[in-house]
Design a protein around this motif. Structure first.
Motif, PDB file in Angstrom:
ATOM      1  N   LEU A   1       0.864  -1.175   0.000  1.00 15.92           N
ATOM      2  CA  LEU A   1       0.000   0.000   0.000  1.00 15.92           C
ATOM      3  C   LEU A   1       0.902   1.227   0.000  1.00 15.92           C
ATOM      4  CD1 LEU A   1      -2.813   1.303   0.225  1.00 15.92           C
ATOM      5  CD2 LEU A   1      -2.589   1.160   2.714  1.00 15.92           C
ATOM      6  N   VAL A   2       0.873   1.982  -1.103  1.00 13.41           N
ATOM      7  CA  VAL A   2       1.805   3.096  -1.285  1.00 13.41           C
ATOM      8  C   VAL A   2       1.017   4.379  -1.523  1.00 13.41           C
ATOM      9  CG1 VAL A   2       3.765   3.978  -2.605  1.00 13.41           C
ATOM     10  CG2 VAL A   2       3.468   1.507  -2.309  1.00 13.41           C
ATOM     11  N   TYR A   3       1.423   5.419  -0.845  1.00  8.19           N
ATOM     12  CA  TYR A   3       0.814   6.730  -1.061  1.00  8.19           C
ATOM     13  C   TYR A   3       1.163   7.204  -2.471  1.00  8.19           C
ATOM     14  CZ  TYR A   3      -0.638  11.517   0.071  1.00  8.19           C
ATOM     15  OH  TYR A   3      -1.272  12.734   0.102  1.00  8.19           O
ATOM     16  N   HIS A   4       0.193   7.798  -3.173  1.00 11.05           N
ATOM     17  CA  HIS A   4       0.374   8.087  -4.599  1.00 11.05           C
ATOM     18  C   HIS A   4       1.563   9.000  -4.877  1.00 11.05           C
ATOM     19  CE1 HIS A   4      -1.240  12.268  -4.681  1.00 11.05           C
ATOM     20  NE2 HIS A   4      -1.871  11.870  -3.600  1.00 11.05           N
ATOM     21  N   ARG A   5       1.874   9.910  -3.973  1.00  6.31           N
ATOM     22  CA  ARG A   5       3.000  10.814  -4.207  1.00  6.31           C
ATOM     23  C   ARG A   5       4.342  10.091  -4.115  1.00  6.31           C
ATOM     24  NH1 ARG A   5       1.218  16.206  -0.731  1.00  6.31           N
ATOM     25  NH2 ARG A   5      -0.649  16.713  -1.962  1.00  6.31           N
ATOM     26  N   ASP A   6       4.352   8.947  -3.426  1.00  2.00           N
ATOM     27  CA  ASP A   6       5.604   8.204  -3.253  1.00  2.00           C
ATOM     28  C   ASP A   6       5.721   7.033  -4.224  1.00  2.00           C
ATOM     29  OD1 ASP A   6       6.154   9.868  -1.091  1.00  2.00           O
ATOM     30  OD2 ASP A   6       5.115   8.548   0.319  1.00  2.00           O
ATOM     31  N   PHE A   7       4.721   6.863  -5.097  1.00  2.00           N
ATOM     32  CA  PHE A   7       4.688   5.640  -5.906  1.00  2.00           C
ATOM     33  C   PHE A   7       5.854   5.562  -6.890  1.00  2.00           C
ATOM     34  CE2 PHE A   7       3.356   3.169  -9.617  1.00  2.00           C
ATOM     35  CZ  PHE A   7       3.051   1.964  -9.006  1.00  2.00           C
ATOM     36  N   ASP A   8       6.156   6.653  -7.599  1.00  2.00           N
ATOM     37  CA  ASP A   8       7.208   6.613  -8.619  1.00  2.00           C
ATOM     38  C   ASP A   8       8.560   6.247  -8.024  1.00  2.00           C
ATOM     39  OD1 ASP A   8       5.404   7.230 -10.596  1.00  2.00           O
ATOM     40  OD2 ASP A   8       5.783   9.392 -10.501  1.00  2.00           O
ATOM     41  N   SER A   9       8.913   6.895  -6.910  1.00  2.00           N
ATOM     42  CA  SER A   9      10.203   6.584  -6.292  1.00  2.00           C
ATOM     43  C   SER A   9      10.204   5.169  -5.731  1.00  2.00           C
ATOM     44  CB  SER A   9      10.511   7.590  -5.178  1.00  2.00           C
ATOM     45  OG  SER A   9       9.503   7.561  -4.181  1.00  2.00           O
ATOM     46  N   PHE A  10       9.068   4.723  -5.210  1.00  2.00           N
ATOM     47  CA  PHE A  10       8.965   3.362  -4.685  1.00  2.00           C
ATOM     48  C   PHE A  10       9.117   2.342  -5.813  1.00  2.00           C
ATOM     49  CE2 PHE A  10       6.290  -0.324  -3.515  1.00  2.00           C
ATOM     50  CZ  PHE A  10       6.951  -0.725  -2.364  1.00  2.00           C
ATOM     51  N   LEU A  11       8.497   2.614  -6.958  1.00  2.00           N
ATOM     52  CA  LEU A  11       8.583   1.711  -8.105  1.00  2.00           C
ATOM     53  C   LEU A  11      10.017   1.623  -8.617  1.00  2.00           C
ATOM     54  CD1 LEU A  11       7.154  -0.065 -10.178  1.00  2.00           C
ATOM     55  CD2 LEU A  11       6.670   1.995 -11.511  1.00  2.00           C
TER      56      LEU A  11
ATOM     57  N   SER B   1     -10.179   4.576   2.720  1.00  2.00           N
ATOM     58  CA  SER B   1     -11.278   4.747   3.664  1.00  2.00           C
ATOM     59  C   SER B   1     -11.080   6.057   4.420  1.00  2.00           C
ATOM     60  CB  SER B   1     -11.313   3.573   4.652  1.00  2.00           C
ATOM     61  OG  SER B   1     -10.147   3.586   5.464  1.00  2.00           O
ATOM     62  N   ASP B   2     -12.107   6.488   5.117  1.00  2.00           N
ATOM     63  CA  ASP B   2     -11.999   7.719   5.903  1.00  2.00           C
ATOM     64  C   ASP B   2     -10.903   7.597   6.954  1.00  2.00           C
ATOM     65  OD1 ASP B   2     -14.023   8.865   4.467  1.00  2.00           O
ATOM     66  OD2 ASP B   2     -15.599   8.364   5.910  1.00  2.00           O
ATOM     67  N   GLU B   3     -10.793   6.418   7.565  1.00  2.00           N
ATOM     68  CA  GLU B   3      -9.768   6.214   8.593  1.00  2.00           C
ATOM     69  C   GLU B   3      -8.370   6.324   7.996  1.00  2.00           C
ATOM     70  OE1 GLU B   3      -8.430   2.860  11.934  1.00  2.00           O
ATOM     71  OE2 GLU B   3     -10.185   2.543  10.646  1.00  2.00           O
ATOM     72  N   GLU B   4      -8.166   5.705   6.812  1.00  2.00           N
ATOM     73  CA  GLU B   4      -6.857   5.775   6.160  1.00  2.00           C
ATOM     74  C   GLU B   4      -6.543   7.200   5.719  1.00  2.00           C
ATOM     75  OE1 GLU B   4      -6.688   1.279   4.203  1.00  2.00           O
ATOM     76  OE2 GLU B   4      -7.710   2.913   3.160  1.00  2.00           O
ATOM     77  N   ARG B   5      -7.552   7.895   5.200  1.00  4.73           N
ATOM     78  CA  ARG B   5      -7.338   9.274   4.758  1.00  4.73           C
ATOM     79  C   ARG B   5      -6.984  10.172   5.945  1.00  4.73           C
ATOM     80  NH1 ARG B   5     -11.753   9.699   2.661  1.00  4.73           N
ATOM     81  NH2 ARG B   5     -11.234   9.003   0.555  1.00  4.73           N
ATOM     82  N   ASN B   6      -7.669   9.967   7.062  1.00  2.00           N
ATOM     83  CA  ASN B   6      -7.364  10.759   8.256  1.00  2.00           C
ATOM     84  C   ASN B   6      -5.962  10.468   8.767  1.00  2.00           C
ATOM     85  OD1 ASN B   6      -9.902  11.952   8.255  1.00  2.00           O
ATOM     86  ND2 ASN B   6     -10.795  10.409   9.608  1.00  2.00           N
ATOM     87  N   LEU B   7      -5.551   9.185   8.669  1.00  2.00           N
ATOM     88  CA  LEU B   7      -4.211   8.814   9.116  1.00  2.00           C
ATOM     89  C   LEU B   7      -3.149   9.491   8.258  1.00  2.00           C
ATOM     90  CD1 LEU B   7      -2.364   7.157  10.923  1.00  2.00           C
ATOM     91  CD2 LEU B   7      -2.637   5.232   9.349  1.00  2.00           C
ATOM     92  N   ILE B   8      -3.357   9.503   6.949  1.00  2.00           N
ATOM     93  CA  ILE B   8      -2.403  10.163   6.050  1.00  2.00           C
ATOM     94  C   ILE B   8      -2.351  11.658   6.332  1.00  2.00           C
ATOM     95  CG2 ILE B   8      -1.974  10.777   3.638  1.00  2.00           C
ATOM     96  CD1 ILE B   8      -3.007   8.021   2.861  1.00  2.00           C
ATOM     97  N   ASN B   9      -3.509  12.252   6.582  1.00  2.00           N
ATOM     98  CA  ASN B   9      -3.534  13.681   6.908  1.00  2.00           C
ATOM     99  C   ASN B   9      -2.761  13.967   8.189  1.00  2.00           C
ATOM    100  OD1 ASN B   9      -5.081  14.317   4.662  1.00  2.00           O
ATOM    101  ND2 ASN B   9      -7.033  14.130   5.752  1.00  2.00           N
TER     102      ASN B   9
END
Length: 204
Positions: A11-21, A40-48
């Motif tokens: 599970l990769v945050y979209h901004r980090d995907f290119d470097s992760f790939l 999900s709302d919980e995951e979005r809140n955690l990222i925030n």
């Protein structure tokens, strides 16, 4: 020898995907499938929250910079920054607690309006006994205003807030059922100023 492929899910945050790939490709991964997952709302809140803490640490590193003996700006190390951040959070919680207490005091004293605490003390020192009372508006008798040195301060939510001024050596009682309350040692305006001061500290 044929080695079976092992499948992993990340599970990769979209901004980090290119470097992760890119890092995965450097490690020799031959097949990478990309699937977009609705957070999900919980995951979005955690990222925030993670973003907030990351930005906070960046800001604190700037604010925590100090001048060394050579006059150069030397940023504090990460432990010092984290300690300052925790201290700021603790101070914020203490200020918020003070606001809640002051707000409760304000709610209690608001029906009495604004009055001069020093003047009440001077009147008391001169021999006047000032008592604060609360009673149900149905129990309040308007004749008290003529027969006693009674002054109505407020009429709110079915309650009458009034004061009775008498000499300390005067032995008398009111002919109605009323609850005597302790004289407040602060006024509504004083508590409003206190709350505004606390909120100003939080916004700094």
């Amino acid at each position: 020898m044929i080695v079976p492929m092992i499948k992993y899910g990340f599970l990769v945050y979209h901004r980090d995907f290119d470097s992760f790939l890119s890092r995965l490709q450097e490690m020799g991964l031959v097949d990478v499938e990309r699937h977009t997952k609705v957070l999900s709302d919980e995951e979005r809140n955690l990222i925030n929250e993670i973003n907030r803490y990351t930005q906070t640490l960046k800001d604190l590193k700037i604010r925590a910079a100090q001048i060394d003996q050579t006059g150069q700006v030397a940023p504090l190390n990460s432990d010092a920054v984290l300690n300052e951040y925790e201290d700021l959070i603790k101070e914020k919680e203490q200020v918020e607690s003070s606001i809640r207490r002051a707000q409760k005091d304000l709610n209690d004293v608001r029906p009495w309006g604004n009055f001069n605490i020093d003047l009440l003390r001077k009147l008391s020192d001169s021999g006047l006994n000032i008592k604060f009372y609360v009673t149900n508006e149905k129990a309040f008798d308007e004749s008290l205003l003529e027969d006693y040195t009674v002054e109505v301060i407020n009429n709110e939510a079915g309650q009458v807030y009034f004061v009775w001024i008498q000499q300390y050596d005067q032995d008398a009682s009111l002919p109605i059922e009323a609850v005597e309350v302790k004289i407040p040692n602060y006024s509504a305006s004083g508590k409003e100023t206190e709350i505004a001061t606390h909120r100003g500290r939080i916004s700094e």
